[in-house]
Design an enzyme around this catalytic site. Structure first.
Site, PDB file in Angstrom:
ATOM      1  N   GLU A   1       0.834  -1.208   0.000  1.00 60.71           N
ATOM      2  CA  GLU A   1       0.000   0.000   0.000  1.00 60.71           C
ATOM      3  C   GLU A   1       0.868   1.257   0.000  1.00 60.71           C
ATOM      4  O   GLU A   1       0.549   2.243  -0.663  1.00 60.71           O
ATOM      5  CB  GLU A   1      -0.957  -0.001   1.197  1.00 60.71           C
ATOM      6  CG  GLU A   1      -1.879  -1.217   1.292  1.00 60.71           C
ATOM      7  CD  GLU A   1      -2.596  -1.571  -0.008  1.00 60.71           C
ATOM      8  OE1 GLU A   1      -2.870  -0.664  -0.802  1.00 60.71           O
ATOM      9  OE2 GLU A   1      -2.859  -2.766  -0.224  1.00 60.71           O
TER      10      GLU A   1
ATOM     11  N   TYR B   1      -0.892  -7.769 -11.443  1.00 56.78           N
ATOM     12  CA  TYR B   1       0.025  -7.760 -10.294  1.00 56.78           C
ATOM     13  C   TYR B   1       1.321  -8.514 -10.597  1.00 56.78           C
ATOM     14  O   TYR B   1       2.411  -7.971 -10.541  1.00 56.78           O
ATOM     15  CB  TYR B   1      -0.630  -8.429  -9.087  1.00 56.78           C
ATOM     16  CG  TYR B   1      -1.701  -7.623  -8.404  1.00 56.78           C
ATOM     17  CD1 TYR B   1      -2.972  -7.532  -8.941  1.00 56.78           C
ATOM     18  CD2 TYR B   1      -1.444  -6.962  -7.214  1.00 56.78           C
ATOM     19  CE1 TYR B   1      -3.968  -6.806  -8.307  1.00 56.78           C
ATOM     20  CE2 TYR B   1      -2.435  -6.238  -6.571  1.00 56.78           C
ATOM     21  CZ  TYR B   1      -3.698  -6.165  -7.117  1.00 56.78           C
ATOM     22  OH  TYR B   1      -4.664  -5.451  -6.487  1.00 56.78           O
TER      23      TYR B   1
HETATM   24 ZN   LIG Z   1      -2.247  -2.555  -5.101  1.00 54.58          ZN
END
Ligand SMILES: [Zn+2]
Length: 687
Positions: free
Chosen positions: A340, A426
């Site tokens: 994050e 990702y």
């Molecule tokens: Zn992320």
């Protein structure tokens, strides 16, 4: 970012697919008309160059004509009515001289009034709300013949707004006060603010929020750790953000510092545990700054949400929203914080221009996350994380439609905004960046990436802009390192390129040997081997198991390692599906308790998927869902409903709970999103 989408939750629902096909169909027809329908007498215009401006099919906004420059909110937050109500005032930047309309995105909003500023006065403006689109919501068209510099919309949200969750006191840790929070990514901001809800528009914002005096309110803005709790709060966000980073939360929230610029907001009973768990946050900020330049958002705080938060974390600027499921007492899951935090550079600072370029946010962030983890905890550890993520990607990508195996999704391919950020974005995205790192070396690649963040700071760009920048600043100055064909294959090709860098993890190799040894001999590895295992090693141990195991084998593992009832959700999401598929009934009660207590989609969907493959399991899944539903977030509810509905429409052989599941079901849907860190070697494996 929210958790990457698992294979199970990826397919579009029928209604959404249909709507998106219609939407993209319109675009395709418009594009084709020029080719086929030209008047024969007129000379054919030269083909337009490939557009660098990306069309965002998930928004009605027309930011090329007029764009929001600043947003000022004045809202009443009402826990009883479950609404936000008040005004949104936009300062507008008119770009097209012929434009006389402001088009905004809304979903389930009641619009009471629209006014435009004329001199010192506000005058009513005509507006219309279009029919609701199942994916996009309702287009709000405001007639602005005067091209007002400021426009004000008076509105209120629906109690079921898709971007907000309202919790009763009983659903919180402290059980004293109600709680609410937003989740705007990808296109849910429009359910609580009328907006140009596309990452292509960036604006500053301010807000005044009034609510009951015993509740604290926070936003993705300048939260004051010393703010008095009085029910009347003001916020300012001076850095420009895209709409999906709008965030609000309210509840019994208190603050404790980690460092001068970082701290934790949480319920009082949780805050000390959270500060201990996330104690390395300041070190992470410093490590990222050393690699990629200064942190540009002033404070970096963490907000710990109730267990119903549907994702691992959300990178709301200045205030990451974090699931409590990573607070397990041993820092073993805090690479979620690295992730994050990394978004403060990749995603929030340099943003994808639409969800088609998901890898620019999530692949870049997963790469930076791994660099932060390596910097704090060492290469042996970060390599384990690479291997676990890539094992899951390799397992799942083969079942994905070819078009969605590419990093950048070509126009015309339907994309569900909630599901666009898959494992491909990702893990293949991060893999591509590691490929570049390997070819060019860190001494070249690290400064390149730092320069990229500087160059495009506070901008939203498509993949093609990244590639043009990379050509100028990386590929051309360092010839012979990569070919155009290799880049084309990584960005637009399906699958994993054959020349992808391979990471070996000797520590996970030992786990493989231990598992193989046990399966052959039923002799468990000695505690001198398993004693120091981290969460990552236990995940790898479980992931290497076959689809099902004899119940006596599961009993042996459970007796030795106490997997059933584990407080570690990452282990639970792997153990319970294996136990359910194998008909290991002693785990059933704990599995049901787990999916009723936790609302994080990634952790519980694999358990539901395993349950619904048999009739008794389906009944159990339904009963648990009924009990858990009031505490689930709308996003989780929708995912669970889909799993149950699809099980009903394609029933598996209805036999005993120990029936063999259909091949290829839930086992693989556990993603490699295992944001994890070394456990204390002395700590028990499953706790
Ligand atoms: Zn992320």
């Amino acid at each position: 970012m929210p958790d990457r989408t698992t294979r199970a939750s990826r397919p579009l629902s029928a209604a959404r697919s249909f709507a998106l096909v219609l939407l993209t169909g319109v675009i395709a027809v418009a594009g084709c008309a020029r080719e086929s329908g030209e008047p024969t007498a007129a000379p054919r215009p030269a083909p337009e160059p490939a557009a660098m401006v990306d069309a965002d099919e998930h928004s009605f906004a027309q930011p090329g004509k007029v764009a929001i420059d600043d947003l000022a909110l004045d809202l009443a937050l009402d826990f009883d009515a479950r609404t936000l109500a008040g005004t949104a005032t936009y300062t507008l930047q008119w770009k097209d001289d012929a434009a006389t309309r402001l088009v905004l995105d809304t979903r389930e909003l009641t619009v009471e009034r629209v006014e435009g500023q004329a001199g010192d006065a506000w005058q009513p403006l005509e507006f219309s709300l279009a029919e609701a689109d199942p994916v996009l919501g309702r287009k709000l068209v405001i007639e602005t013949p005067q091209r007002n510099a400021k426009v004000r919309v008076t509105y209120r949200t629906a109690p079921g707004a898709s971007g907000l969750q309202w919790l009763t006191p009983e659903m919180t840790e402290g059980k004293q006060l109600p709680f609410m929070f937003s989740q705007s990514q990808q296109i849910h901001a429009r359910s609580w603010v009328p907006l140009q809800d596309t990452p292509q528009v960036r604006y500053t914002y301010s807000a005044r929020v009034r609510t009951r005096p015993d509740v604290m309110v926070l936003m993705s803005a300048d939260n004051d750790p010393q703010a008095a709790r009085d029910g009347d709060y003001a916020f300012s966000m001076p850095q420009r953000i895209p709409s999906y980073l709008m965030a609000i939360a309210a509840g019994d929230l208190v603050f404790k510092p980690i460092s001068a610029r970082s701290g934790v907001w949480a319920e009082p009973s949780m805050v000390d545990r959270a500060v201990a768990e996330f104690a390395d946050t300041e070190k992470m900020i410093a490590a990222t700054e050393a690699l990629y330049g200064p942190y540009r958002w002033e404070r970096y705080d963490l907000l710990v949400l109730p267990p119903s938060f549907p994702f691992g974390g959300m990178e709301n600027p200045r205030l990451s929203f974090i699931t409590p499921t990573v607070i397990v007492g041993d820092k073993s899951l805090v690479s979620l914080i690295a992730h994050e935090l990394a978004h403060s550079w990749s995603g929030n600072l340099v943003t994808f221009s639409s969800a088609r370029h998901g890898w620019l946010n999530e692949g870049m962030t997963s790469y930076v996350e791994n660099r932060i983890v390596e910097s704090l905890y060492g290469e042996e550890f970060s390599d384990m994380e690479w291997v676990i993520a890539r094992d899951a990607l390799k397992r799942d990508i083969v079942d994905m439609p070819e078009a969605t195996q590419a990093l950048a999704i070509r126009p015309g391919t339907p994309v569900d905004a909630d599901d666009a950020l898959s494992q491909v974005s990702y893990d293949k995205g991060a893999w591509f960046l590691q490929f570049l790192e390997e070819r060019f070396g860190r001494e070249v690649f690290d400064p390149f990436l730092r320069g990229y963040f500087d160059h495009f700071a506070f901008q939203s760009i498509p993949t093609e802009t990244f590639l043009a920048y990379a050509k100028e600043h990386l590929f051309d100055p360092n010839p012979g390192k990569v070919t155009d064909a290799e880049i084309e294959q990584w960005i637009y090709g399906a699958g994993i390129p054959a020349d992808a860098p391979q990471v070996l993890s000797p520590r996970l190799g030992i786990v493989d040997s231990a598992r193989l040894g046990w399966r052959g001999s039923k002799q468990l590895p000695p505690t001198s081997i398993t004693g120091p295992w981290t969460t990552q090693e236990w995940l790898h141990f479980l992931e290497g198991m076959p689809e099902t195991l004899p119940v006596e084998d599961l009993a042996q593992l459970d007796t030795a390692y106490a997997f059933t009832g584990t407080a570690n959700g990452e282990i639970a999401m792997r153990w319970y599906p294996l136990a359910i598929r194998s008909g290991y009934t002693p785990a059933m009660e704990a599995a049901a308790a787990f999916i009723e207590r936790i609302g994080r989609r990634k952790l519980i969907i694999p358990v539901y998927e395993a349950l619904v493959t048999t009739e008794p399991g389906l009944a159990l899944a339904r009963a648990s869902f009924e009990r858990a539903r009031p505490g689930y977030h709308p996003i989780t509810t929708a995912s669970v409903e889909k799993v149950i509905a699809e099980a009903k429409s394609a029933p598996a052989p209805a036999t005993a709970p120990d029936a063999e599941p259909a091949p290829g079901d839930a086992a693989d849907s556990a993603t490699g999103d295992a944001p994890t860190m070394p456990t204390d070697p002395a700590s028990p494996p499953a706790g």
